[in-house]
Design a protein around this motif. Structure first.
Motif: not given
Length: 472
Positions: A129-130, A148-151, A155-162
């Motif tokens: 993960v970014d 917290d950011h990594i967790e 668990t998020s269904e929607h990954r933010r663009p990187t």
């Protein structure tokens, strides 16, 4: 004890790292040949007596760190995220086991942007993960916040663009075609945006990012004066754990020991300043839905100078705050109603491209691609170029009124004491010239012919006025 590798990168050598150890082992004296007559350590003597032992200690520490990093890459994904984050910080910063607490801040532990880059890349390898450097060095973030950011990302269904998802992994050439608003904005938000039917209203409620930055604080003053004349409000988004701490950080940015400046700020801020705790690198700018919607409904103008200004970090690490953050502000600008938008870019966007320097040119056609060859500050320049590309698309699709200012060198305030941009390289050069009374020959590389040198720079107060005076 310092990590020898980090200390060496900072310009220290092995003997400075272990000086305390050596002195405790055997005091430096003239009698044993370790001190000169001026009572300074004799390095050849130290090398002869301790060199082999120091190299062995250095190798031991380096091997220990390498073993720990290998173990983290292998076992880290199966361990609790907070535990792995702490172990990664311990390994990279040379901390002893048990020394770190989740509430510690990376910078307070001796880290900097380069060690934060290593930390970020290590966590990215472990969790896929970014983990932006800006998240790590954020002055209000702790190691617990990093975990917290990594967790959340896991668990998020929607990954933010990187940068990887937009341009492809390890891209060395960026293309305009990659930078489409659809990759950043929710389709429903895009569908609701409508072009303005007529002239936009006077800017009575202004949203300012980066207000505690060097230029940002003077944009803050200029806009406070303007909204005061209109009975309006300046809203500043500042990083902080609460609105109170965010406001305290902004006030600290003005407190340079000049009472006139503080008096001016307090007088204007008392009635016309509203500070909210947020972060442009986060979804919704780190705001709750209610605050976000209130801004979408009431703001007339967005002024966006905030950025991670770092000439060493690569583009993929600047993508989050500088590109994705700009896209998030575009989303705010087209939600509920179209707002005016002022964007602070950099003159480095047009270096080597004369057609892009034309103020009437569309950056998408004047500079269709951007190379990442590892030149100085090319990652930062590319991130600001990408912001300009997204804003041009927003203007074309939604009629978003955009003003782009490509700033060059910004000099000190000519009136207020202590208003120096200390991290700025040029500022440090000038301070060095004043302190030493000498200048290298390269200082006059752009001689104007009359014996004086010329540098394209403007005082910070002039720059701030030029930007604010563009709006009614």
């Amino acid at each position: 004890m310092q990590n020898p590798r980090l200390a060496t990168e900072a310009g220290l050598n092995s003997y400075e790292i272990f000086r305390d150890f050596l002195i405790e082992s055997e005091p430096f004296t003239q009698e044993n040949g370790l001190l000169s007559g001026m009572r300074k350590p004799l390095r050849p003597a130290l090398t002869k007596r301790y060199g082999e032992h120091l190299e062995a200690l250095y190798t031991e520490l380096t091997d220990r760190e390498a073993d720990e990093l290998r173990a983290l890459r292998r076992l880290g994904p199966d361990q609790p995220v907070p535990e792995t984050v702490l172990r990664a910080a311990q390994a990279l910063l040379g901390q002893q086991n048990g020394d770190l607490e989740p509430g510690a801040r990376f910078l307070d532990l001796g880290g900097d942007s380069l060690t934060a880059l290593s930390f970020s890349q290590l966590l990215k390898e472990i969790y896929r993960v970014d983990v932006p450097v800006d998240l790590v060095i954020n002055p209000v973030n702790t190691l617990r916040r990093v975990a917290d950011h990594i967790e959340r990302a896991l668990t998020s269904e929607h990954r933010r663009p990187t940068a990887d998802s937009v341009h492809g992994p390890d891209a060395t050439r960026l293309d305009v075609a990659d930078l489409q608003l659809d990759a950043f904005l929710d389709a429903r938000a895009i569908g609701r945006a409508e072009r303005p039917a007529g002239p936009l209203p006077e800017a009575r409620t202004v949203l300012l990012t980066g207000a505690n930055g060097y230029l940002g604080r003077f944009l803050c003053l200029e806009w406070l004066e303007r909204v005061a004349q209109r009975g309006g409000t300046l809203v500043c988004v500042v990083r902080g754990s609460s609105a109170e701490t965010a406001r305290a950080r902004l006030e600290a940015a003005f407190d340079s020991g000049d009472p006139e400046l503080m008096e001016r700020y307090h007088e204007l801020a008392a009635r016309h300043l509203h500070v909210i705790a947020g972060d442009i690198g986060e979804p919704n700018l780190g705001l709750d839905d209610r605050t976000w919607q209130r801004l979408a409904d009431t703001v007339d103008l967005i002024v966006h100078p905030a950025a991670l200004v770092n000439h060493v970090l690569p583009y993929d690490q600047l993508f989050g705050p500088n590109v994705r953050g700009t896209a998030e502000l575009i989303r705010l600008a087209v939600t509920s109603r179209i707002k005016q938008f002022t964007y602070l870019s950099t003159v480095a966007v047009v270096f080597g491209n004369e057609s892009a320097a034309d103020e009437s040119a569309d950056i998408r056609t004047a500079c269709r691609t951007r190379g990442l060859e590892g030149d100085y500050a090319d990652g930062y320049a590319a991130s600001k170029w990408a912001g300009e590309v997204l804003l041009h698309e927003a203007h074309e699709r939604f009629g978003l009124p955009v003003a782009v200012f490509r700033s060059n060198l910004i000099l000190a305030h000519p009136r207020y004491r202590g208003r120096l941009n200390i991290p700025d390289v040029f500022t440090r050069l000038l301070l060095s010239l004043l302190a030493t009374g000498i200048a290298p020959g390269s200082f006059y590389v752009r001689d104007t012919g009359d014996g004086s040198a010329h540098y394209d720079a403007l005082p910070v107060d002039f720059t701030a006025r030029a930007i604010t005076s563009r709006h009614r």
